[in-house]
Design a protein around this motif. Structure first.
Motif, PDB file in Angstrom:
ATOM      1  N   LEU A   1       0.823  -1.216   0.000  1.00 31.51           N
ATOM      2  CA  LEU A   1       0.000   0.000   0.000  1.00 31.51           C
ATOM      3  C   LEU A   1       0.853   1.261   0.000  1.00 31.51           C
ATOM      4  CD1 LEU A   1      -2.798  -0.966   2.566  1.00 31.51           C
ATOM      5  CD2 LEU A   1      -2.582  -1.548   0.152  1.00 31.51           C
ATOM      6  N   VAL A   2       1.990   1.213   0.638  1.00 29.88           N
ATOM      7  CA  VAL A   2       2.898   2.366   0.687  1.00 29.88           C
ATOM      8  C   VAL A   2       4.297   1.891   0.325  1.00 29.88           C
ATOM      9  CG1 VAL A   2       1.564   3.705   2.353  1.00 29.88           C
ATOM     10  CG2 VAL A   2       3.224   2.042   3.174  1.00 29.88           C
ATOM     11  N   HIS A   3       5.070   2.802  -0.262  1.00 26.86           N
ATOM     12  CA  HIS A   3       6.420   2.459  -0.701  1.00 26.86           C
ATOM     13  C   HIS A   3       7.414   3.509  -0.211  1.00 26.86           C
ATOM     14  CE1 HIS A   3       4.969  -0.827  -3.085  1.00 26.86           C
ATOM     15  NE2 HIS A   3       4.214  -0.044  -3.825  1.00 26.86           N
TER      16      HIS A   3
ATOM     17  N   LEU B   1      -4.548   7.799   2.308  1.00 32.71           N
ATOM     18  CA  LEU B   1      -5.655   7.165   1.594  1.00 32.71           C
ATOM     19  C   LEU B   1      -5.923   5.764   2.150  1.00 32.71           C
ATOM     20  CD1 LEU B   1      -7.720   7.364  -0.653  1.00 32.71           C
ATOM     21  CD2 LEU B   1      -5.973   6.628  -2.282  1.00 32.71           C
ATOM     22  N   ALA B   2      -4.862   5.004   2.418  1.00 34.57           N
ATOM     23  CA  ALA B   2      -5.028   3.678   2.996  1.00 34.57           C
ATOM     24  C   ALA B   2      -5.706   3.769   4.362  1.00 34.57           C
ATOM     25  CB  ALA B   2      -3.668   2.989   3.125  1.00 34.57           C
TER      26      ALA B   2
ATOM     27  N   LEU C   1      -7.083  -4.956   3.348  1.00 37.62           N
ATOM     28  CA  LEU C   1      -5.850  -4.550   2.671  1.00 37.62           C
ATOM     29  C   LEU C   1      -5.847  -4.983   1.210  1.00 37.62           C
ATOM     30  CD1 LEU C   1      -3.110  -5.251   5.379  1.00 37.62           C
ATOM     31  CD2 LEU C   1      -4.383  -3.143   4.926  1.00 37.62           C
ATOM     32  N   GLU C   2      -6.332  -6.211   0.948  1.00 35.98           N
ATOM     33  CA  GLU C   2      -6.327  -6.685  -0.438  1.00 35.98           C
ATOM     34  C   GLU C   2      -7.317  -5.917  -1.312  1.00 35.98           C
ATOM     35  OE1 GLU C   2      -8.501  -9.900   2.054  1.00 35.98           O
ATOM     36  OE2 GLU C   2      -6.792  -8.541   2.243  1.00 35.98           O
ATOM     37  N   GLN C   3      -8.300  -5.281  -0.697  1.00 39.06           N
ATOM     38  CA  GLN C   3      -9.225  -4.442  -1.456  1.00 39.06           C
ATOM     39  C   GLN C   3      -8.645  -3.054  -1.688  1.00 39.06           C
ATOM     40  OE1 GLN C   3     -12.435  -4.962   1.460  1.00 39.06           O
ATOM     41  NE2 GLN C   3     -13.694  -5.922  -0.125  1.00 39.06           N
ATOM     42  N   ILE C   4      -7.792  -2.611  -0.766  1.00 40.73           N
ATOM     43  CA  ILE C   4      -7.237  -1.263  -0.849  1.00 40.73           C
ATOM     44  C   ILE C   4      -6.099  -1.188  -1.866  1.00 40.73           C
ATOM     45  CG2 ILE C   4      -6.001   0.521   0.467  1.00 40.73           C
ATOM     46  CD1 ILE C   4      -7.531  -0.439   2.933  1.00 40.73           C
ATOM     47  N   ALA C   5      -5.329  -2.259  -1.981  1.00 42.15           N
ATOM     48  CA  ALA C   5      -4.146  -2.236  -2.849  1.00 42.15           C
ATOM     49  C   ALA C   5      -4.447  -1.771  -4.273  1.00 42.15           C
ATOM     50  CB  ALA C   5      -3.478  -3.608  -2.853  1.00 42.15           C
TER      51      ALA C   5
ATOM     52  N   ARG D   1     -10.473   2.790   7.684  1.00 42.06           N
ATOM     53  CA  ARG D   1     -11.521   3.280   8.588  1.00 42.06           C
ATOM     54  C   ARG D   1     -12.899   2.977   8.020  1.00 42.06           C
ATOM     55  NH1 ARG D   1     -10.485   9.406  10.041  1.00 42.06           N
ATOM     56  NH2 ARG D   1     -12.484   9.038  11.092  1.00 42.06           N
ATOM     57  N   GLY D   2     -12.977   2.902   6.685  1.00 39.57           N
ATOM     58  CA  GLY D   2     -14.250   2.572   6.047  1.00 39.57           C
ATOM     59  C   GLY D   2     -14.549   1.087   6.032  1.00 39.57           C
ATOM     60  N   GLY D   3     -13.652   0.281   6.595  1.00 38.10           N
ATOM     61  CA  GLY D   3     -13.908  -1.149   6.701  1.00 38.10           C
ATOM     62  C   GLY D   3     -13.347  -1.987   5.573  1.00 38.10           C
ATOM     63  N   TYR D   4     -12.517  -1.389   4.713  1.00 45.08           N
ATOM     64  CA  TYR D   4     -11.986  -2.137   3.577  1.00 45.08           C
ATOM     65  C   TYR D   4     -10.742  -2.926   3.979  1.00 45.08           C
ATOM     66  CZ  TYR D   4     -15.300   0.056   0.501  1.00 45.08           C
ATOM     67  OH  TYR D   4     -16.470   0.443  -0.084  1.00 45.08           O
TER      68      TYR D   4
END
Length: 237
Positions: A150-152, A174-175, A185-189, A180-183
């Motif tokens: 998610l971050v680099h 953003l992550a 990690l695999e959905q956020i990537a 906080r919205g319940g998503y």
């Protein structure tokens, strides 16, 4: 004198091909792939198609834009194999994916709206501790996000410490909002990847508009594919 195949309802491969701008080889390939029902053969071994084959081809070509080749072909194979319920299941999966894509888009838009302005990082970047404190999370959480892609952050060549530049801080914010919205990690990537591909948050507005347009176009394509398939099913019945 032999009968005109157009009068008897029989169609040659070239007849199907010309109607849809295809090659005769493409028509034969579709039959071999199970997308079209098996054709009857003349005594000389030539394929003979019927209006039912023409309807199957129309349905397949109409399904393509919304479902893609793999699913459209699977749908037609199921129909030709008298497994209509399986065809409907495959169609439902595409609709479910489209709905999930719409939810993802809404999540990105909501996350971008909810981002609150924060001071830019110090010249050269900021370290994991100060950034975690600004976000109200633990440093271990940032490291977990890094592992998930998610971050680099870059590494300070002298100390080896993680350093978050402006882009990395943006991705972390953003992550954080999406988590906080319940998503998951695999959905956020993939959402973070969309932001990176757009070159930041500002250019993303055009990308979001294009994303909306593509989802709408796919939804309409699904409707058109469904109409063509229903016409073919009615013809078969």
């Amino acid at each position: 004198m032999g009968q005109n195949p157009q009068i008897t309802g029989q169609l040659r491969p070239i007849d199907l091909a010309r109607r849809h701008g295809l090659s005769t080889q493409a028509v034969r390939n579709y039959e071999e792939a199970g997308i079209l029902p098996a054709a009857a053969r003349t005594a000389a071994g030539y394929r003979v198609y019927t209006p039912l084959h023409a309807g199957a081809l129309r349905a397949f070509l109409a399904l393509l834009p919304g479902h893609g080749h793999q699913t459209a072909a699977a749908v037609m194979r199921a129909v030709n194999g008298h497994a209509v319920d399986e065809a409907f299941r495959l169609i439902d999966e595409t609709h479910a994916q489209l709905l999930d894509d719409r939810r993802t888009l809404r999540a990105v838009e909501q996350a971008l709206r909810d981002l609150t302005p924060v001071p830019p990082p110090e010249p050269g970047g900021t370290f994991v501790g100060p950034l975690a404190a600004k976000l109200g999370i633990r440093p271990a959480t940032l490291r977990k996000w890094e592992k998930a892609g998610l971050v680099h952050p870059r590494r300070d060549p002298r100390t080896g410490y993680r350093v978050y530049d402006e882009a990395a801080v943006r991705d972390a914010r953003l992550a954080h909002q999406l988590r906080r919205g319940g998503y998951l990690l695999e959905q956020i990537a993939p959402l973070i990847a969309q932001v990176r591909a757009a070159g930041g948050l500002e250019p993303l507005e055009a990308a979001l508009h294009d994303w909306h347009s593509r989802l709408s176009a796919r939804g309409r394509a699904l409707l058109q594919g469904a109409a063509a398939l229903e016409a073919h099913l009615s013809e078969r019945d």
